[in-house]
Motif scaffolding. Structure first.
Motif, short mmCIF file in Angstrom:
data_model
loop_
_atom_site.label_atom_id
_atom_site.label_comp_id
_atom_site.label_asym_id
_atom_site.label_seq_id
_atom_site.Cartn_x
_atom_site.Cartn_y
_atom_site.Cartn_z
N UNK A 45 0.83 -1.21 0.00
CA UNK A 45 0.00 0.00 0.00
C UNK A 45 0.86 1.25 0.00
N UNK A 46 1.91 1.25 0.80
CA UNK A 46 2.79 2.41 0.89
C UNK A 46 3.52 2.65 -0.44
N UNK A 47 4.01 1.58 -1.06
CA UNK A 47 4.70 1.71 -2.34
C UNK A 47 3.77 2.29 -3.39
N UNK A 48 2.54 1.81 -3.42
CA UNK A 48 1.59 2.29 -4.43
C UNK A 48 1.23 3.75 -4.20
N UNK A 49 0.98 4.12 -2.96
CA UNK A 49 0.60 5.50 -2.67
C UNK A 49 1.74 6.46 -3.00
N UNK A 50 2.98 6.07 -2.70
CA UNK A 50 4.12 6.92 -3.04
C UNK A 50 4.27 7.06 -4.55
N UNK A 102 -10.21 5.66 -28.59
CA UNK A 102 -8.87 5.69 -29.19
C UNK A 102 -7.97 6.74 -28.55
N UNK A 103 -8.31 7.18 -27.32
CA UNK A 103 -7.44 8.11 -26.62
C UNK A 103 -6.12 7.43 -26.24
N UNK A 104 -5.03 8.17 -26.24
CA UNK A 104 -3.74 7.59 -25.84
C UNK A 104 -3.80 7.07 -24.40
N UNK A 105 -3.26 5.88 -24.18
CA UNK A 105 -3.27 5.26 -22.85
C UNK A 105 -1.84 4.94 -22.45
N UNK A 106 -1.41 5.55 -21.34
CA UNK A 106 -0.05 5.39 -20.83
C UNK A 106 -0.10 4.46 -19.62
N UNK A 107 0.58 3.32 -19.70
CA UNK A 107 0.63 2.39 -18.58
C UNK A 107 1.87 2.61 -17.73
N UNK A 108 1.67 2.79 -16.43
CA UNK A 108 2.76 3.10 -15.51
C UNK A 108 2.89 1.99 -14.46
N UNK A 109 4.11 1.51 -14.28
CA UNK A 109 4.39 0.44 -13.33
C UNK A 109 4.81 1.05 -11.99
N UNK A 110 3.97 0.91 -10.94
CA UNK A 110 4.29 1.52 -9.65
C UNK A 110 5.25 0.69 -8.80
N UNK A 111 5.44 -0.59 -9.18
CA UNK A 111 6.23 -1.49 -8.35
C UNK A 111 6.91 -2.54 -9.23
N UNK A 112 7.96 -2.16 -9.96
CA UNK A 112 8.59 -3.09 -10.91
C UNK A 112 9.20 -4.32 -10.26
N UNK A 113 9.43 -4.29 -8.95
CA UNK A 113 9.98 -5.48 -8.29
C UNK A 113 8.95 -6.59 -8.17
N UNK A 114 7.66 -6.23 -8.24
CA UNK A 114 6.61 -7.22 -8.06
C UNK A 114 5.69 -7.39 -9.27
N UNK A 115 5.65 -6.41 -10.17
CA UNK A 115 4.77 -6.49 -11.34
C UNK A 115 5.60 -6.67 -12.60
N UNK A 116 5.22 -7.65 -13.42
CA UNK A 116 5.95 -7.88 -14.68
C UNK A 116 5.88 -6.67 -15.59
#
Length: 306
Positions: A45-50, A102-116
């Motif tokens: 939770x803390x990692x995601x909120x930061x 068809x709006x541009x969609x930017x995917x952001x990884x909040x926790x690369x240590x745990x999410x592929x």
């Protein structure tokens, strides 16, 4: 051209528990009583909120930023003048993509240590540059093919990864299947229809099962189907088809195109459903007499890539 940035977030496991048990203290008691370590929930939770806080600061590009929870996306009014930024797991991007047009969609990884992060090519520190390139007309995109299921009454459901047509519970699904100029009555665990983006997910597990059984019974396994993300076709497989006096298993798979649709007519008096991308709460009823036509959607997801 663009009027605002829409930042889509999701609830963490801890947030969901607090909603369920009213307080963090009660949530902790429940988790620890179940023999789990509550620290992991807090750290996640803390990692995601930061990450979200850092991202909001990064997205100061001269446009208003509106933060929206994933649960509100299906009813959110997208005008076509937003850049959408989704921060979470890959599944968040897949589910948001169906609603943003068809709006541009930017995917952001909040926790690369745990999410592929297959659909999350940007870290929070790099998101601003990605959004800025889109604003300047220099963005790079992947036009991902979606799947479409349309009922005879006009109801429609899109899928980024896959569609499932079958019974809500584990009872057999009964329906009439038409494909490639042929048709037959079937009884099965349901029909799975995959896009190119989803072909490495649920569809691959079907081939893993088939391969394992074929090897154990002395046969020669075939090769799994692979589709490109931008290919204008879908792959369907019938899960665990049952052969009886009233059901057959000859049409168990194939490739669906705009000219060669997959058509199913329900024979289930109740409990028939169609859902997409594993979201069982967002479904179309598929009761007796309902007919669904499945084909590649005209709409494509427009994912921003590095």
């Amino acid at each position: 051209m663009f009027e605002k940035v829409v930042l889509v977030t999701r609830k963490t496991r801890l947030s969901d528990l607090v909603v369920r048990f009213n307080t963090k203290k009660q949530a902790k008691f429940y988790v620890e009583r179940a023999g789990q370590d509550f620290t992991g929930f807090e750290e996640e939770d803390d990692t995601y909120r930061r990450a979200v806080d850092a991202l909001r600061a990064q997205l100061d590009v001269g446009l208003p930023v509106q933060q929206v929870d994933r649960s509100l996306v299906p009813t959110f009014l997208f005008t076509g003048k937003e850049i959408v930024v989704a921060v979470g797991q890959d599944g968040l991007v897949a589910n948001v993509a169906k609603y943003v047009g068809d709006q541009p969609l930017v995917g952001v990884n909040p926790d690369p240590e745990h999410f592929d992060g297959v659909l999350l090519p940007f870290l929070p520190a790099k998101a601003r540059a990605a959004v800025q390139r889109v604003l300047e007309g220099r963005g790079h995109f992947s036009q991902v093919q979606l799947a479409e299921a349309k009922l005879g009454d006009g109801q429609r459901l899109l899928a980024f990864n896959d569609l499932f047509v079958g019974a809500r519970t584990h009872v057999s699904a009964r329906y009439q299947l038409r494909f490639g100029g042929k048709e037959e009555a079937q009884s099965s665990s349901g029909v799975l229809v995959s896009t190119g983006a989803g072909s490495s997910g649920w569809l691959s597990s079907v081939f893993a099962l088939a391969r394992g059984l074929t090897q154990q019974t002395g046969g020669t396994p075939g090769q799994p189907w692979k589709l490109g993300w931008e290919e204008a076709r879908l792959a369907f497989v019938v899960r665990e088809p049952f052969v009886s006096r009233h059901s057959s298993a000859n049409l168990v798979g194939g490739f669906v195109t705009a000219k060669d649709e997959l058509v199913l007519e329900s024979r289930m008096p109740q409990g028939g459903v169609i859902f997409s991308d594993g979201m069982e709460e967002d479904f179309l009823a598929f009761g007796a007499g309902a007919t669904v036509r499945i084909r590649p959607a005209e709409q494509r997801a427009r994912l921003v890539v590095p």
